[in-house]
Design a protein around this motif. Structure first.
Motif, PDB file in Angstrom:
ATOM      1  N   PRO A   1       0.853  -1.188   0.000  1.00 55.93           N
ATOM      2  CA  PRO A   1       0.000   0.000   0.000  1.00 55.93           C
ATOM      3  C   PRO A   1       0.888   1.236   0.000  1.00 55.93           C
ATOM      4  CG  PRO A   1       0.129  -0.928   2.205  1.00 55.93           C
ATOM      5  CD  PRO A   1       0.947  -1.809   1.323  1.00 55.93           C
TER       6      PRO A   1
ATOM      7  N   MET B   1      -4.842   4.098   0.484  1.00 52.23           N
ATOM      8  CA  MET B   1      -5.205   3.166   1.551  1.00 52.23           C
ATOM      9  C   MET B   1      -6.628   2.661   1.381  1.00 52.23           C
ATOM     10  SD  MET B   1      -2.932   2.138   3.665  1.00 52.23           S
ATOM     11  CE  MET B   1      -3.959   1.534   5.015  1.00 52.23           C
TER      12      MET B   1
ATOM     13  N   GLU C   1      -1.443   0.341   8.421  1.00 54.50           N
ATOM     14  CA  GLU C   1      -1.910   1.548   9.109  1.00 54.50           C
ATOM     15  C   GLU C   1      -0.744   2.284   9.760  1.00 54.50           C
ATOM     16  OE1 GLU C   1      -4.904   2.724   9.054  1.00 54.50           O
ATOM     17  OE2 GLU C   1      -6.098   1.031   8.317  1.00 54.50           O
TER      18      GLU C   1
ATOM     19  N   GLU D   1       1.461   3.901   6.940  1.00 55.71           N
ATOM     20  CA  GLU D   1       0.757   4.721   5.943  1.00 55.71           C
ATOM     21  C   GLU D   1       1.324   6.137   5.818  1.00 55.71           C
ATOM     22  OE1 GLU D   1      -3.703   6.599   5.069  1.00 55.71           O
ATOM     23  OE2 GLU D   1      -3.375   5.278   6.799  1.00 55.71           O
TER      24      GLU D   1
END
Length: 493
Positions: free
Chosen positions: A300, A382, A430, A433
């Motif tokens: 990601p 995301m 997360e 990110e």
């Protein structure tokens, strides 16, 4: 700036007080000083320990015994232990308490009388650390050390290692400028550090009044830190509390010379004392090894955004040079030590090199078989990554959970294992990110000036190189970084 004639001459017979020496970066700093600049008088190492014996034990087992010191050990041979005893003095204490927790009065007096330079590398670098712990060490700990520095009679400078990501969510070209008290990245509200302390105390009292277990308390304090950081525009409690640390020491330094080094993403050594040394999985390493072990199928991240990596030995070299350049200068100086301005690499280069390396040198699973990996692909937001994970992993997990109930928990072990893997991947995504989608580059005009001062002073650049333009990123990843992850970080697990 002062002119450099010779680094060794400038640091000869100097005593340096160093915090955080059991950590990754400070170990490299200590080793470099001992190996290249043995003319220093003494290194006083603050080690979190209740007494001198325990501090000495931690120094021996967590610092000196590491392979990092192999070159130095070979250099001194049978005289190694006597050399270490002469140059290193472990100091039992704790950055988290007043007066650094130094109980040995005589030693404290000696340090205050003799120390010439203070180097603060102590920090809790966990991105989602408990807010009370991160605040106490990264912010208040730095301020306690500055108060200690004000009582040192012959101190010439205070060197503080921070992080470039104190800039928070800002993008574009990030300048080397100080952070003022109450200044926040999003500019929406003023930051009051005293109120943050009160908020922490109130939350702890509330949790203790409820009688929650330690695990629940820890989770609540981690959540509080992340929420407070993001409300002001910082990505996590680490960057948030490091920013507060800069604010506090900037206000309390008075006329003491202050240098703040802001590294970007610190990874394995490029060359010194040897290529590839690393301890544990750093920021990028956790993601790369998850991919190498087949746990992470995609990234990601925006493939073409800069991944601002800097080898640890370059950070140390910048620290050493700045100590000499700014000694006795009653001003403050800030340096970004990174690569995104001078020689940027990208998320795609990092990932594609990982595919090439671990395809040819696969990691072995618990069964001894080589783990095969697929060509990485990227989700550039995301939201798209979450949709992908939900459709291909979470929804099948929910179906398996229902089937497991109908089949009287026959799939319980498999369900637990798959759920753990899913939660781990989402946790990594997360957590990182803010870094893999970070759209900024760190200006290093001040750092470029430091490099020029080094050359003007006639210093041997090869010994203290911190110019990222010399790095061939594909060669670094393929021949240095990934082999180092496997040899050192994996072997330490």
């Amino acid at each position: 700036m002062a002119t450099l004639n010779n680094i060794a001459q400038n640091l000869q017979n100097k005593s340096i007080f160093i915090t955080g020496c059991t950590g990754f970066l400070a170990k490299i700093f200590v080793e470099k000083i001992l190996r290249v600049l043995p003319q220093v008088k003494r290194l006083y190492l603050l080690i979190r320990a209740p007494d001198a014996k325990s501090a000495k034990h931690r120094l021996d087992t967590q610092v000196i015994s590491k392979e990092l010191f192999r070159v130095l050990r070979t250099k001194h041979g049978d005289e190694f232990n006597s050399f270490i005893s002469e140059k290193l003095c472990p100091v039992a204490g704790d950055m988290a308490v007043e007066d650094l927790g130094i109980q040995e009065t005589h030693l404290k007096v000696v340090i205050m009388r003799e120390v010439d330079i203070i180097v603060n590398v102590a920090a809790t670098t966990t991105f989602d650390e408990r807010y009370d712990i991160a605040l106490n060490i990264n912010a208040l700990g730095a301020d306690r050390l500055m108060a200690f520095a004000q009582r040192c009679h012959r101190l010439q400078m205070f060197l503080h290692v921070s992080t470039a990501y104190v800039c928070g969510s800002n993008s574009g070209l990030i300048m080397e400028k100080p952070i003022r008290i109450e200044e926040t990245p999003n500019g929406e509200s003023n930051l009051d550090i005293e109120k943050e302390l009160q908020l922490v105390e109130k939350k702890l009292e509330e949790l203790q009044a409820r009688g929650v277990e330690k695990a629940e308390e820890t989770a609540a304090m981690k959540e509080l830190g992340l929420n407070r950081a993001r409300s002001f525009g910082w990505p996590n409690s680490y960057a948030f509390t490091k920013a507060m640390g800069e604010m506090l020491i900037g206000e309390s330094r008075r006329d003491l010379p202050l240098v703040i080094i802001r590294p970007t993403i610190i990874e394995a050594t490029l060359a010194d004392p040897f290529p590839g040394w690393i301890e544990g999985f750093r920021t990028a390493g956790s993601v790369i090894m998850s991919y190498a072990k087949g746990k992470l199928k995609c990234f990601p991240a925006n493939a073409e955004l800069p991944m601002d990596v800097i080898p640890a030995d370059m950070v140390v070299n910048a620290m050493v040079v700045s100590m000499v350049v700014h000694s006795r200068q009653s001003a403050s100086f800030i340096y970004h030590v990174g690569s995104s301005k001078q020689n940027p690499t990208s998320n795609s280069v990092l990932a594609n090199c990982a595919y090439r390396y671990f395809s040819s040198n696969p990691v072995k699973g618990k069964d001894g078989r080589a783990i095969s990996i697929d060509q990485p692909f990227f989700y550039t937001s995301m939201d798209n990554f979450r949709k992908y994970m939900n459709f291909y992993y979470n929804m099948p997990l929910q179906a398996l959970r229902l089937a497991n109930l109908a089949l009287f928990n026959i799939c319980g072990r498999l369900l637990k294992d798959l759920t753990r893997k899913y939660n781990f991947i989402m946790y990594l995504a997360e957590l990182y990110e803010p870094y893999v989608f970070f759209d900024g580059r760190f200006d290093d005009s001040n750092t470029e000036g430091l490099r020029k001062a080094m050359k003007a002073g006639g210093m041997e650049e090869g010994w203290f190189n911190f110019d990222p333009k010399c790095i061939n990123w594909e060669e670094y990843y393929m021949k240095v970084y990934y082999p180092g992850l496997v040899r050192y970080a994996m072997m330490q697990k």
